[in-house]
Design a protein around this motif. Structure first.
Motif, mmCIF file in Angstrom:
data_model
loop_
_atom_site.group_PDB
_atom_site.id
_atom_site.type_symbol
_atom_site.label_atom_id
_atom_site.label_comp_id
_atom_site.label_asym_id
_atom_site.label_seq_id
_atom_site.Cartn_x
_atom_site.Cartn_y
_atom_site.Cartn_z
ATOM 1 N N VAL A 313 5.265 -7.036 2.230
ATOM 2 C CA VAL A 313 4.228 -6.288 2.180
ATOM 3 C C VAL A 313 4.482 -4.811 1.979
ATOM 4 C CG1 VAL A 313 2.085 -5.264 3.736
ATOM 5 C CG2 VAL A 313 3.131 -7.550 4.072
ATOM 6 N N ARG A 315 2.600 -1.433 1.329
ATOM 7 C CA ARG A 315 1.425 -0.820 1.351
ATOM 8 C C ARG A 315 1.384 0.751 0.928
ATOM 9 N NH1 ARG A 315 -1.275 -3.304 5.675
ATOM 10 N NH2 ARG A 315 0.119 -4.513 7.383
ATOM 11 N N VAL A 351 -8.265 2.548 -0.719
ATOM 12 C CA VAL A 351 -7.810 1.967 0.674
ATOM 13 C C VAL A 351 -6.312 1.935 0.621
ATOM 14 C CG1 VAL A 351 -9.892 0.474 0.785
ATOM 15 C CG2 VAL A 351 -8.058 -0.165 -0.414
ATOM 16 N N THR A 352 -5.979 1.712 1.716
ATOM 17 C CA THR A 352 -4.258 1.440 1.863
ATOM 18 C C THR A 352 -4.053 0.006 2.367
ATOM 19 O OG1 THR A 352 -4.010 3.597 3.072
ATOM 20 C CG2 THR A 352 -2.238 2.295 3.383
ATOM 21 N N SER A 353 -3.369 -0.463 1.450
ATOM 22 C CA SER A 353 -3.163 -1.958 1.570
ATOM 23 C C SER A 353 -2.088 -2.349 0.369
ATOM 24 C CB SER A 353 -4.508 -2.942 1.324
ATOM 25 O OG SER A 353 -4.164 -3.974 1.456
ATOM 26 N N ASP A 354 -1.710 -3.596 0.229
ATOM 27 C CA ASP A 354 -0.845 -4.352 -0.546
ATOM 28 C C ASP A 354 -1.655 -4.579 -1.872
ATOM 29 O OD1 ASP A 354 0.650 -6.409 -1.939
ATOM 30 O OD2 ASP A 354 2.042 -6.107 -0.614
ATOM 31 N N LEU A 358 -4.059 -8.123 -1.461
ATOM 32 C CA LEU A 358 -5.488 -7.662 -1.170
ATOM 33 C C LEU A 358 -6.185 -8.231 -2.757
ATOM 34 C CD1 LEU A 358 -7.640 -6.497 0.203
ATOM 35 C CD2 LEU A 358 -7.331 -4.174 -1.204
ATOM 36 N N ASN A 388 -12.274 2.390 8.320
ATOM 37 C CA ASN A 388 -12.260 1.269 7.360
ATOM 38 C C ASN A 388 -12.945 1.249 6.100
ATOM 39 O OD1 ASN A 388 -10.060 0.305 8.958
ATOM 40 N ND2 ASN A 388 -11.279 -1.112 10.012
ATOM 41 N N LEU A 440 -1.791 -8.771 6.828
ATOM 42 C CA LEU A 440 -2.019 -7.463 6.365
ATOM 43 C C LEU A 440 -2.845 -6.749 7.464
ATOM 44 C CD1 LEU A 440 -3.183 -8.083 2.864
ATOM 45 C CD2 LEU A 440 -1.119 -6.828 3.411
ATOM 46 N N HIS A 442 -5.834 -7.031 8.129
ATOM 47 C CA HIS A 442 -7.341 -6.990 7.642
ATOM 48 C C HIS A 442 -8.327 -7.987 8.076
ATOM 49 C CE1 HIS A 442 -5.235 -3.979 5.258
ATOM 50 N NE2 HIS A 442 -5.326 -4.585 4.029
ATOM 51 N N VAL A 460 -10.554 -2.950 5.331
ATOM 52 C CA VAL A 460 -9.405 -2.299 4.863
ATOM 53 C C VAL A 460 -9.224 -0.933 5.189
ATOM 54 C CG1 VAL A 460 -7.646 -2.170 2.997
ATOM 55 C CG2 VAL A 460 -9.303 -3.650 2.904
#
Length: 611
Positions: A313, A315, A351-354, A358, A388, A440, A442, A460
């Motif tokens: 992951v 991010r 957003v903050t994610s992979d 995602l 979120n 994640l 999420h 997210v």
């Protein structure tokens, strides 16, 4: 010691070291409920003692006291004991929950205190220093009652303290007030006796508490064992279902491939000269079948990798609109071919994610929406939900009944495809979404009803808005379509297939089935390899990682390397992932392998991703 025992009056909550360890108010209430149950169950012995000692007192003191006072006192003892028996009967009828145990325990403690006052009044009413026998009988009676009450009333210490103090203190004080060596000694011994009984009661309470807690712990362990057993049985049943479905879906394309190969052989045998005209449609069908098999294996692999925790992951802050654009380019044509309108609501949120995971989740949700929507439209957008961003996929499809919402995220679940028609998909898309969501963190949400469409959403974490990105490729990007590639694979068919593919595209290939054979073919040569491609599981328990490390010193310069594997075992995936080399999974499409050769290694992701 006496004052230490009296301190129990100041802290009547009877919470000692063992009970203080209870983790919650509910647990403490359950512990107290068990103490109360034991106390009331054993109370019949206390009540019997009251009747017995009350009767003996009437007989023993008849010649030493006024008869009217003695009879009134005896009637009070008997009536009070009867009331306490009725109290226990009321408790049995009420069967209160543990949360009400404290109230009932304190009410019983109040009756114990009244009983203690009644018995303690013997010293006031019948103490006569001129009658030593009456004084000794009162001493014997009170000592016996307070000692006999310890095993029962120590379950709730305020009940015992409330009984013992008013029962013993009046006698002890009168003895000391009377004076003289004998009475002073009796008074001091009474105080010591009271303190000893209080300490004994506290020790008994601790022992009972520990016993009850041990029982609770055993019950909790049994409950956890049953939960784990149920989970194991569920996992075993799910795995059996998983393997049965996978076996069925894999047998179908394998069966078709065998028939296609038989058809080609028959065409060649019947008329080799004219057979070539029939090759294109048969080859096209073979390619379609292979693609279906590859999709299934890739989905199985994705599920296995997520289960193994072998998906890294990474991010970062992502522009939601860029994600929409990328996924939209993939699915606009598919939706158009089916007559559906696919629309993405423009947004400037981030957003903050992979990004890879995602994107895969959103792709699977869109593929699912398109598959189950025969007409109408699909709308993708996002909403702010506190800290979120909720990315939502709405469709006007067939919808899902509420009782099925919990099942749709399991492997191979297709509510309208019990016949396992592969053209309707594999039933793994939402399972992959669910596992990626857990990885994640999420949260997923689904709203759907039959005939009213569905809404799937992914929550997210929101990031700060980002400036538009410069998508110009770095100047160092270049394409390299020639060079030497070292291939190590112990499977002859796989090795020859890679050799033929790379040779056809202009690469020089040094292919070997083992480390020893690779050494033999490289020794004495100054080879500047473009790349090393090694299968992860070679013969004699040798891994591709070991092969790469053995080959690197034989090359003129260090070369990048990739590992190829057909193993979907979570443990094997973790081992290969830990090597640090990019990991590709069989079956490989030719374009994927060639892309790895043509993109400079410094632009590669630092760790393997979904391919």
């Amino acid at each position: 010691m006496f004052f230490d025992a009296i301190a129990l009056l100041v802290f009547p909550n009877h919470m000692n070291a063992s009970t203080a360890a209870m983790p919650s108010a509910a647990s403490r209430a359950s512990l107290l409920a068990q103490h109360l149950e034991l106390m009331l169950h054993q109370a019949k012995a206390v009540f019997g003692g009251n009747f017995l000692m009350g009767g003996l007192s009437l007989v023993a003191l008849w010649n030493f006291s006024r008869h009217d006072v003695l009879l009134i006192w005896g009637a009070g003892i008997f009536l009070l004991t009867g009331f306490r028996i009725a109290f226990v009967a009321a408790y049995r009828r009420a069967q209160p929950p543990p949360s009400q145990a404290a109230r009932w325990a304190w009410m019983f403690a109040a009756t114990s205190a009244i009983s203690g006052i009644a018995w303690g009044s013997m010293a006031v009413l019948f103490f006569d220093a001129a009658q030593p026998l009456s004084v000794l009988f009162v001493c014997w009676c009170l000592a016996g009652m307070t000692t006999a009450a310890v095993p029962t009333l120590s379950n709730f210490l305020p009940a015992y303290v409330g009984f013992a103090l008013p029962a013993i203190l009046p006698y002890a004080i009168l003895c000391l007030h009377t004076g003289g060596a004998v009475f002073t000694t009796l008074g001091l011994l009474s105080f010591y006796f009271l303190a000893a009984n209080l300490m004994y009661a506290r020790s008994s309470h601790r022992t009972i508490s520990q016993s009850i807690q041990l029982r609770f712990e055993n019950l909790a362990l049994l409950e956890q064992l049953q939960i784990q057993k149920d989970r194991a049985e569920h996992a075993n049943a799910a795995k059996t279902k998983f393997l049965a479905a996978a076996s069925h879906d894999l047998r179908q394309p394998t069966h078709a491939m065998g028939l296609f190969i038989g058809a080609l052989e028959r065409l060649m045998q019947r008329d080799p000269a004219s057979a070539s005209a029939s090759f294109p449609p048969v080859v096209s069908r073979m390619r379609t079948t292979l693609k279906g098999m590859g999709n299934l294996l890739n989905s199985l692999l994705d599920t296995s990798r997520l289960e193994a925790g072998a998906v890294p992951v990474e991010r970062s802050a992502l522009r939601v609109q860029e994600l929409f654009d990328r996924v939209g380019n993939e699915f606009q044509g598919v939706a158009r071919d089916k007559g559906l309108t696919l629309r993405f609501h423009a947004t400037g949120l981030a957003v903050t994610s992979d990004g890879v995971l995602l994107g895969r989740m959103l792709s699977n949700l869109l593929a699912n929406a398109i598959k189950y929507t025969s007409s109408g439209r699909i709308l993708v957008g996002c909403r702010r939900r506190g800290a979120n961003i909720e990315i939502q996929v709405h469709d006007t499809g067939i919808g899902i009944a509420s009782q099925h919402h919990q099942w749709i995220f399991e492997e191979f679940v297709q509510l309208d495809n019990s016949a396992r028609n592969r053209e309707q998909g594999l039933g793994l898309g939402l399972s992959i979404v669910s596992r990626a969501a857990v990885l994640l963190n999420h949260p997923l949400r689904v709203q759907s009803a039959p005939g009213r469409g569905s809404m799937f959403s992914i929550a997210v974490p929101r990031a700060r808005a980002l400036a538009p990105r410069d998508v110009t490729l770095p100047a160092r990007f270049s394409v390299q379509q020639s060079g030497t590639v070292v291939v190590v694979d112990d499977d002859a068919n796989a090795r020859e297939a890679i050799d033929d593919l790379l040779t056809a595209h202009g690469y020089d290939v040094i292919a070997a089935s083992s480390i020893a054979q690779a050494r033999a073919r490289l020794e004495g040569r100054s080879v500047e390899a473009l790349m090393i491609i090694a299968d992860y599981r070679l013969g004699e328990d040798i891994t591709g990682v070991e092969a790469i490390r053995a080959i690197q010193p034989l090359l003129a310069r260090s070369a990048p390397a990739i590992i190829v594997t057909g193993d979907t075992s979570p443990d094997r995936i973790r081992e290969a992932q830990a090597s640090g080399y990019p990991l590709l999974h069989k079956p490989l499409e030719a374009s994927v392998l060639l892309a790895r050769l043509r993109i400079p290694q410094e632009l590669e992701p630092a760790s393997p991703r979904f391919d």
